[in-house]
Design a protein around this motif. Structure first.
Motif, PDB file in Angstrom:
ATOM      1  N   THR A  87      63.324  72.403  70.380  1.00 49.56           N
ATOM      2  CA  THR A  87      62.674  71.909  69.159  1.00 49.56           C
ATOM      3  C   THR A  87      63.687  71.614  68.051  1.00 49.56           C
ATOM      4  OG1 THR A  87      62.319  74.161  68.299  1.00 49.56           O
ATOM      5  CG2 THR A  87      60.573  73.219  69.682  1.00 49.56           C
ATOM      6  N   GLY A  88      64.968  71.894  68.295  1.00 47.54           N
ATOM      7  CA  GLY A  88      65.982  71.694  67.263  1.00 47.54           C
ATOM      8  C   GLY A  88      66.339  70.234  67.056  1.00 47.54           C
ATOM      9  N   GLU A  89      66.894  69.949  65.895  1.00 48.58           N
ATOM     10  CA  GLU A  89      67.373  68.589  65.603  1.00 48.58           C
ATOM     11  C   GLU A  89      68.594  68.249  66.448  1.00 48.58           C
ATOM     12  OE1 GLU A  89      67.770  68.019  61.210  1.00 48.58           O
ATOM     13  OE2 GLU A  89      67.003  70.075  61.196  1.00 48.58           O
ATOM     14  N   PHE A  90      69.394  69.268  66.754  1.00 50.18           N
ATOM     15  CA  PHE A  90      70.605  69.079  67.543  1.00 50.18           C
ATOM     16  C   PHE A  90      70.587  70.030  68.741  1.00 50.18           C
ATOM     17  CE2 PHE A  90      71.769  67.706  63.276  1.00 50.18           C
ATOM     18  CZ  PHE A  90      72.371  66.480  63.532  1.00 50.18           C
ATOM     19  N   LEU A  91      71.165  69.559  69.845  1.00 46.31           N
ATOM     20  CA  LEU A  91      71.301  70.378  71.048  1.00 46.31           C
ATOM     21  C   LEU A  91      72.756  70.808  71.163  1.00 46.31           C
ATOM     22  CD1 LEU A  91      69.309  68.149  73.603  1.00 46.31           C
ATOM     23  CD2 LEU A  91      68.419  69.888  72.028  1.00 46.31           C
ATOM     24  N   ALA A  92      72.965  72.094  71.368  1.00 41.45           N
ATOM     25  CA  ALA A  92      74.318  72.627  71.557  1.00 41.45           C
ATOM     26  C   ALA A  92      74.360  73.300  72.929  1.00 41.45           C
ATOM     27  CB  ALA A  92      74.665  73.623  70.456  1.00 41.45           C
ATOM     28  N   PHE A  93      75.213  72.776  73.812  1.00 37.09           N
ATOM     29  CA  PHE A  93      75.305  73.306  75.168  1.00 37.09           C
ATOM     30  C   PHE A  93      76.509  74.227  75.304  1.00 37.09           C
ATOM     31  CE2 PHE A  93      73.010  69.309  75.586  1.00 37.09           C
ATOM     32  CZ  PHE A  93      71.970  69.645  76.445  1.00 37.09           C
ATOM     33  N   THR A  94      76.315  75.311  76.021  1.00 30.66           N
ATOM     34  CA  THR A  94      77.419  76.169  76.415  1.00 30.66           C
ATOM     35  C   THR A  94      77.071  76.776  77.763  1.00 30.66           C
ATOM     36  OG1 THR A  94      78.990  77.860  75.665  1.00 30.66           O
ATOM     37  CG2 THR A  94      76.632  78.287  75.268  1.00 30.66           C
ATOM     38  N   ASP A  95      77.997  77.548  78.327  1.00 31.89           N
ATOM     39  CA  ASP A  95      77.789  78.140  79.641  1.00 31.89           C
ATOM     40  C   ASP A  95      77.617  79.651  79.537  1.00 31.89           C
ATOM     41  OD1 ASP A  95      77.962  75.663  80.855  1.00 31.89           O
ATOM     42  OD2 ASP A  95      80.113  75.844  81.257  1.00 31.89           O
ATOM     43  N   ASP A  96      77.066  80.239  80.595  1.00 31.31           N
ATOM     44  CA  ASP A  96      76.790  81.671  80.539  1.00 31.31           C
ATOM     45  C   ASP A  96      78.046  82.528  80.555  1.00 31.31           C
ATOM     46  OD1 ASP A  96      77.516  81.258  83.159  1.00 31.31           O
ATOM     47  OD2 ASP A  96      75.669  82.031  84.047  1.00 31.31           O
ATOM     48  N   ASP A  97      79.200  81.971  80.949  1.00 32.79           N
ATOM     49  CA  ASP A  97      80.437  82.738  80.922  1.00 32.79           C
ATOM     50  C   ASP A  97      81.282  82.415  79.693  1.00 32.79           C
ATOM     51  OD1 ASP A  97      81.155  80.187  81.678  1.00 32.79           O
ATOM     52  OD2 ASP A  97      82.355  80.788  83.416  1.00 32.79           O
ATOM     53  N   CYS A  98      80.633  81.902  78.662  1.00 25.18           N
ATOM     54  CA  CYS A  98      81.304  81.576  77.404  1.00 25.18           C
ATOM     55  C   CYS A  98      80.740  82.405  76.264  1.00 25.18           C
ATOM     56  CB  CYS A  98      81.143  80.094  77.070  1.00 25.18           C
ATOM     57  SG  CYS A  98      82.013  78.990  78.196  1.00 25.18           S
ATOM     58  N   THR A  99      81.576  82.705  75.286  1.00 24.04           N
ATOM     59  CA  THR A  99      81.128  83.405  74.082  1.00 24.04           C
ATOM     60  C   THR A  99      81.560  82.585  72.865  1.00 24.04           C
ATOM     61  OG1 THR A  99      83.155  84.746  74.131  1.00 24.04           O
ATOM     62  CG2 THR A  99      81.175  85.709  75.098  1.00 24.04           C
ATOM     63  N   PRO A 100      80.617  81.905  72.217  1.00 24.95           N
ATOM     64  CA  PRO A 100      80.963  81.134  71.019  1.00 24.95           C
ATOM     65  C   PRO A 100      81.437  82.037  69.886  1.00 24.95           C
ATOM     66  CG  PRO A 100      78.864  80.423  71.939  1.00 24.95           C
ATOM     67  CD  PRO A 100      79.232  81.682  72.643  1.00 24.95           C
ATOM     68  N   LYS A 208      84.744  76.778  68.199  1.00 23.82           N
ATOM     69  CA  LYS A 208      85.379  77.413  69.350  1.00 23.82           C
ATOM     70  C   LYS A 208      84.406  78.208  70.213  1.00 23.82           C
ATOM     71  CE  LYS A 208      89.440  78.091  66.403  1.00 23.82           C
ATOM     72  NZ  LYS A 208      90.283  79.112  65.739  1.00 23.82           N
ATOM     73  N   VAL A 209      84.631  78.131  71.517  1.00 23.73           N
ATOM     74  CA  VAL A 209      84.002  79.069  72.438  1.00 23.73           C
ATOM     75  C   VAL A 209      85.102  79.648  73.318  1.00 23.73           C
ATOM     76  CG1 VAL A 209      81.832  77.763  72.469  1.00 23.73           C
ATOM     77  CG2 VAL A 209      83.484  77.427  74.298  1.00 23.73           C
ATOM     78  N   TYR A 210      84.909  80.892  73.727  1.00 25.84           N
ATOM     79  CA  TYR A 210      85.882  81.582  74.570  1.00 25.84           C
ATOM     80  C   TYR A 210      85.322  81.679  75.985  1.00 25.84           C
ATOM     81  CZ  TYR A 210      88.112  82.656  70.158  1.00 25.84           C
ATOM     82  OH  TYR A 210      88.736  82.530  68.939  1.00 25.84           O
ATOM     83  N   HIS A 211      86.117  81.205  76.916  1.00 27.91           N
ATOM     84  CA  HIS A 211      85.669  81.073  78.301  1.00 27.91           C
ATOM     85  C   HIS A 211      86.243  82.214  79.147  1.00 27.91           C
ATOM     86  CE1 HIS A 211      85.580  78.457  82.201  1.00 27.91           C
ATOM     87  NE2 HIS A 211      84.462  79.134  82.056  1.00 27.91           N
ATOM     88  N   ARG A 212      85.342  82.933  79.836  1.00 23.75           N
ATOM     89  CA  ARG A 212      85.753  84.050  80.701  1.00 23.75           C
ATOM     90  C   ARG A 212      85.327  83.755  82.133  1.00 23.75           C
ATOM     91  NH1 ARG A 212      84.731  86.095  75.703  1.00 23.75           N
ATOM     92  NH2 ARG A 212      86.169  87.706  74.949  1.00 23.75           N
ATOM     93  N   HIS A 213      86.182  83.057  82.850  1.00 19.23           N
ATOM     94  CA  HIS A 213      85.906  82.719  84.241  1.00 19.23           C
ATOM     95  C   HIS A 213      87.058  83.246  85.098  1.00 19.23           C
ATOM     96  CE1 HIS A 213      84.750  79.454  87.425  1.00 19.23           C
ATOM     97  NE2 HIS A 213      84.629  80.686  87.873  1.00 19.23           N
ATOM     98  N   PRO A 214      86.941  84.485  85.611  1.00 24.91           N
ATOM     99  CA  PRO A 214      88.023  85.044  86.419  1.00 24.91           C
ATOM    100  C   PRO A 214      88.172  84.294  87.737  1.00 24.91           C
ATOM    101  CG  PRO A 214      86.102  86.480  86.482  1.00 24.91           C
ATOM    102  CD  PRO A 214      85.813  85.425  85.461  1.00 24.91           C
ATOM    103  N   LEU A 215      89.407  83.957  88.085  1.00 24.26           N
ATOM    104  CA  LEU A 215      89.687  83.205  89.305  1.00 24.26           C
ATOM    105  C   LEU A 215      90.739  83.924  90.146  1.00 24.26           C
ATOM    106  CD1 LEU A 215      89.919  79.544  87.933  1.00 24.26           C
ATOM    107  CD2 LEU A 215      88.123  80.442  89.410  1.00 24.26           C
ATOM    108  N   THR A 216      90.610  83.778  91.447  1.00 25.42           N
ATOM    109  CA  THR A 216      91.636  84.188  92.394  1.00 25.42           C
ATOM    110  C   THR A 216      92.320  82.919  92.900  1.00 25.42           C
ATOM    111  OG1 THR A 216      90.090  84.064  94.233  1.00 25.42           O
ATOM    112  CG2 THR A 216      90.258  86.193  93.074  1.00 25.42           C
ATOM    113  N   LEU A 217      93.328  83.099  93.744  1.00 32.40           N
ATOM    114  CA  LEU A 217      93.987  81.931  94.326  1.00 32.40           C
ATOM    115  C   LEU A 217      92.988  81.102  95.125  1.00 32.40           C
ATOM    116  CD1 LEU A 217      96.480  80.256  95.053  1.00 32.40           C
ATOM    117  CD2 LEU A 217      96.937  81.882  96.915  1.00 32.40           C
ATOM    118  N   ASP A 218      92.186  81.764  95.945  1.00 26.96           N
ATOM    119  CA  ASP A 218      91.186  81.063  96.737  1.00 26.96           C
ATOM    120  C   ASP A 218      90.160  80.379  95.835  1.00 26.96           C
ATOM    121  OD1 ASP A 218      89.756  80.518  99.355  1.00 26.96           O
ATOM    122  OD2 ASP A 218      88.219  81.713  98.329  1.00 26.96           O
TER     123      ASP A 218
END
Length: 323
Positions: A87-100, A208-218
């Motif tokens: 219902t907002g005038e603007f849409l702001a998208f982020t991901d579940d592994d992000c912290t604005p 700013k948003v801070y992205h926390r996506h832990p990755l391995t080599l694989d």
């Protein structure tokens, strides 16, 4: 604007309740009036319920909506579903592994005050600086921004982890492409259509948003293999869907990516990241050519099948005519 605009923050999620809880906690700490934004979580048929992550935030976010999709449909469909409930005038998208950051919506509102019709892309910061694979993935994104110099008005795409626009513009665009075949490059496809319509894009590094996506080599290799597959579909789209998906490599861009860590870090830290950037190129190229080969095989199969069916139909018609 005589008063602060209203926002609908849209978060697609699947089976990451802990990350979602952290994301929602950061939104509960926004330095923005609670009656001027809502949060819409779209659970893409996850096996782990998101209810627990949402339950503790109900009294701290004035409007928090959870939409459960009955079957897994991918992030494009999930984001469109969230936008349909907005219902907002603007849409702001982020991901579940992000912290604005706490001033995220304030910074977006300030940008929209002067450029309400623009697509605004904020800065995505790696929060896992000790993870070399996560760091390398963000170096790629930072190098893209640096190379295309979005501050000078030349951005080509923004990731949907920090991406905002007017709700009316989103509707006019038809939302994200729900026929996009995989969860990779759907943001590039949207931005490409946006620019094709003659609309403007603005980079807001202060949002700013801070992205926390832990990755391995694989995980790193798998991620960029998938992005390579998405790149094939993106270039195929730009080629008009005619099978002409070849675009000349931008060697200056690839060289700029390789140099980037050396320009922004010490040699000790830059060298392993540069090595991972080479692995990124290999994984990305492998995904691209795997998808190209698979798509060509599928197209050939469909052509052969159509030819066989046509031959059978003609044979039947000839037999009926003979009788």
């Amino acid at each position: 604007m005589s008063q602060l605009p209203t926002f609908s923050v849209i978060i697609p999620t699947r089976d990451r309740p802990a990350e979602l809880a952290a994301c929602l906690e950061s939104l509960a700490q926004q330095d923005y009036p609670r009656d001027r934004f809502e949060v819409i979580v779209v659970d893409d048929a996850g096996r782990l319920p998101s209810a627990a992550a949402v339950a503790t935030l109900g009294d701290r976010l004035k409007k928090l909506i959870v939409v459960n999709q009955p079957r897994r449909s991918g992030p494009s469909v999930a984001r469109n579903c969230g936008a349909a409930h907005a219902t907002g005038e603007f849409l702001a998208f982020t991901d579940d592994d992000c912290t604005p950051s706490a001033d995220w919506l304030q910074k977006l509102a300030a940008r929209f005050a002067s450029t309400p019709g623009h697509l605004i892309g904020g800065r995505v910061i790696n929060a896992l600086t000790e993870n070399p694979y996560s760091t390398a993935s963000h170096v790629i994104l930072d190098a893209v921004y640096d190379y295309y110099d979005p501050e000078q008005g030349r951005p080509h795409f923004f990731p949907t982890s920090n991406f905002a626009l007017a709700a009316g513009k989103f509707i006019e665009m038809g939302g994200f492409n729900e026929k996009w075949p995989l969860a990779a490059a759907e943001d590039r496809e949207f931005c490409y259509r946006w620019l094709q319509r003659g609309f403007r894009m603005t980079h807001a590094s202060e949002a700013k948003v801070y992205h926390r996506h832990p990755l391995t080599l694989d995980g790193f290799c798998r991620l960029h293999f998938r992005y390579g597959r998405g790149a094939y579909h993106y270039h195929h789209l730009r080629g008009g869907g005619s099978g002409s998906s070849r675009l000349a490599p931008d060697w200056a861009f690839h060289w700029a990516c390789f140099r980037y860590p050396f320009q922004h870090s010490t040699l000790h830290r830059a060298a392993p990241i540069a090595a991972l950037l080479i692995l990124w190129q290999v994984s990305n190229a492998a995904g691209y050519f795997w998808q190209r080969f698979s798509s060509h095989l599928a197209a050939r199969y469909l052509r052969d099948r159509e030819h066989r069916l046509d031959s059978i139909a003609k044979s039947d018609q000839h037999r009926e005519a003979s009788e």
